[in-house]
Design an enzyme around this catalytic site. Structure first.
Site, PDB file in Angstrom:
ATOM      1  N   TYR A   1       0.832  -1.199   0.000  1.00  0.00           N
ATOM      2  CA  TYR A   1       0.000   0.000   0.000  1.00  0.00           C
ATOM      3  C   TYR A   1       0.870   1.253   0.000  1.00  0.00           C
ATOM      4  CZ  TYR A   1      -3.900  -3.114   1.275  1.00  0.00           C
ATOM      5  OH  TYR A   1      -4.838  -4.113   1.289  1.00  0.00           O
TER       6      TYR A   1
ATOM      7  N   LYS B   1       6.470 -13.619   4.845  1.00  0.00           N
ATOM      8  CA  LYS B   1       6.632 -14.521   3.702  1.00  0.00           C
ATOM      9  C   LYS B   1       8.059 -14.413   3.194  1.00  0.00           C
ATOM     10  CE  LYS B   1       4.718 -17.491   0.825  1.00  0.00           C
ATOM     11  NZ  LYS B   1       4.317 -18.841   1.291  1.00  0.00           N
TER      12      LYS B   1
ATOM     13  N   ASP C   1       0.765 -17.859   4.931  1.00  0.00           N
ATOM     14  CA  ASP C   1      -0.207 -18.858   4.516  1.00  0.00           C
ATOM     15  C   ASP C   1      -0.501 -19.841   5.648  1.00  0.00           C
ATOM     16  OD1 ASP C   1       2.442 -19.508   4.162  1.00  0.00           O
ATOM     17  OD2 ASP C   1       2.181 -20.528   2.253  1.00  0.00           O
TER      18      ASP C   1
ATOM     19  N   ASP D   1      -4.104  -6.673   6.632  1.00  0.00           N
ATOM     20  CA  ASP D   1      -5.436  -6.338   6.147  1.00  0.00           C
ATOM     21  C   ASP D   1      -6.254  -7.610   5.919  1.00  0.00           C
ATOM     22  OD1 ASP D   1      -7.591  -4.941   5.156  1.00  0.00           O
ATOM     23  OD2 ASP D   1      -6.614  -4.280   3.326  1.00  0.00           O
TER      24      ASP D   1
ATOM     25  N   ASP E   1      -9.464  -9.379   8.405  1.00  0.00           N
ATOM     26  CA  ASP E   1     -10.799  -9.677   7.889  1.00  0.00           C
ATOM     27  C   ASP E   1     -11.136 -11.153   8.075  1.00  0.00           C
ATOM     28  OD1 ASP E   1     -11.005  -7.058   7.191  1.00  0.00           O
ATOM     29  OD2 ASP E   1     -11.319  -7.382   5.058  1.00  0.00           O
TER      30      ASP E   1
END
Length: 322
Positions: A115, A159, A190, A214, A218
């Protein structure tokens, strides 16, 4: 006097903010509210979602109470939230997740990563630059370690096996955790997504980069029960922004059925940031009691209206005060 920039926004934003303000007044907050017309609705009217004057006006306030804003997939539209976070340097996004299955906090870096805003859109190729800095990684790790020092442990989510930019993030988080003597472990994003579903109780404080945080928050909201239940704080060294984590939900806007809990809990987080922990706890406990009585909006399988659930929270606050 405390000054709060009020941004109702788009869609259900004005509805849930109205509920949050009712609860805030009931809690006895006596600060000044300064309203800003910002978002997709304004952009549709005059081509500007937010201006330099808006940013300067927000900087004259202590913090921002934010509803929800629509961000369309339009190459000419720039995210309002990303701009506010960058201009006010709100680098730490704090998202608590609480239910019978989980009691965890996601600490998400908020100003860089994917972002970063460094993007190129072409006809045949599009690029977004993922920016990870040592400074950004260090200060988000320090926030996470401060929170973890009062809880159980820290999980660094990354990651680094594929994304070399995450090597810097992981290495910096390790250094900060070791310097702060915080017990920590590490997990690939993951694997974290999988374990958040299978074993959510194993998590306590999670620190990660912008996009990963983010998505995971959620996912965590799904474990809690609904996006509508979750609040967040965007913190910097000078300013803060408080908002529910849900979007503007234009499909249910104006129907009076939006879940106001995330916005109400955002008000509680704001009060705690102001140092008013007693009032914050009064609100949070009232929300929990209302939910425990089976009062639910449609997203939770209930039939309460936005106003009806807010009435119930205020009733619980009055009972507690009495």
């Amino acid at each position: 006097m405390k000054r709060v920039a009020l941004v109702p926004g788009d869609g259900i934003g004005p509805e849930v903010i109205s509920s949050a303000l009712r609860v805030l007044r009931e809690a006895g907050f006596d600060g000044e509210l300064v309203e800003f017309d910002i978002g997709y609705g304004r952009w549709s009217r005059d081509g500007k979602a937010i201006t330099d004057d808006d940013i300067e006006g927000m900087k004259e306030c202590d913090c921002i109470l934010f509803g929800a804003i629509t961000t369309p997939p339009d190459p000419d539209y720039r995210s309002v939230l990303i701009r506010i976070r960058k201009e006010l340097d709100l680098y730490a996004n704090i998202r608590p997740l609480r239910s019978s299955r989980i009691d965890a906090i996601i600490v998400r870096e908020n100003t860089e990563g994917l972002y970063s805003g460094l993007e190129v859109l072409g006809d045949e190729e599009a690029r977004t630059v993922r920016v990870i800095t040592r400074r950004g990684s260090q200060r988000i790790a320090e926030v996470a370690c401060r929170i973890a020092s009062e809880r159980r442990h820290l999980t660094i989510i990354h990651k680094a096996n594929v994304l070399k930019s995450d090597v810097l993030f992981l290495r910096t988080c390790r250094e900060v955790a070791e310097r702060c003597a915080i017990r920590y472990d590490e997990m690939l994003v993951d694997a974290a997504a999988y374990n958040l579903i299978i074993r959510p109780e194993r998590f306590d404080v999670m620190v990660t980069t912008n996009l990963f945080g983010d998505i995971l928050s959620d996912e965590g909201a799904g474990i809690v029960g609904s996006l509508g239940l979750c609040a967040s704080a965007n913190l910097g060294d000078r300013w803060a922004l408080f908002e529910p984590i849900h979007g503007s939900a234009p499909d249910i806007a104006g129907r009076g059925i939006a879940n106001p809990v995330g916005a109400i809990r955002s008000v509680a987080m704001m009060l705690e940031w102001f140092g008013e922990k007693g009032r914050a706890q009064l609100i949070e406990q009232a929300v929990e009691r209302a939910l425990s009585k089976g009062l639910k909006t449609p997203d939770l399988g209930g039939s309460c209206t936005t106003a009806g659930f807010t009435d119930a929270v205020i009733d619980e606050m009055r009972r507690a005060a009495a």
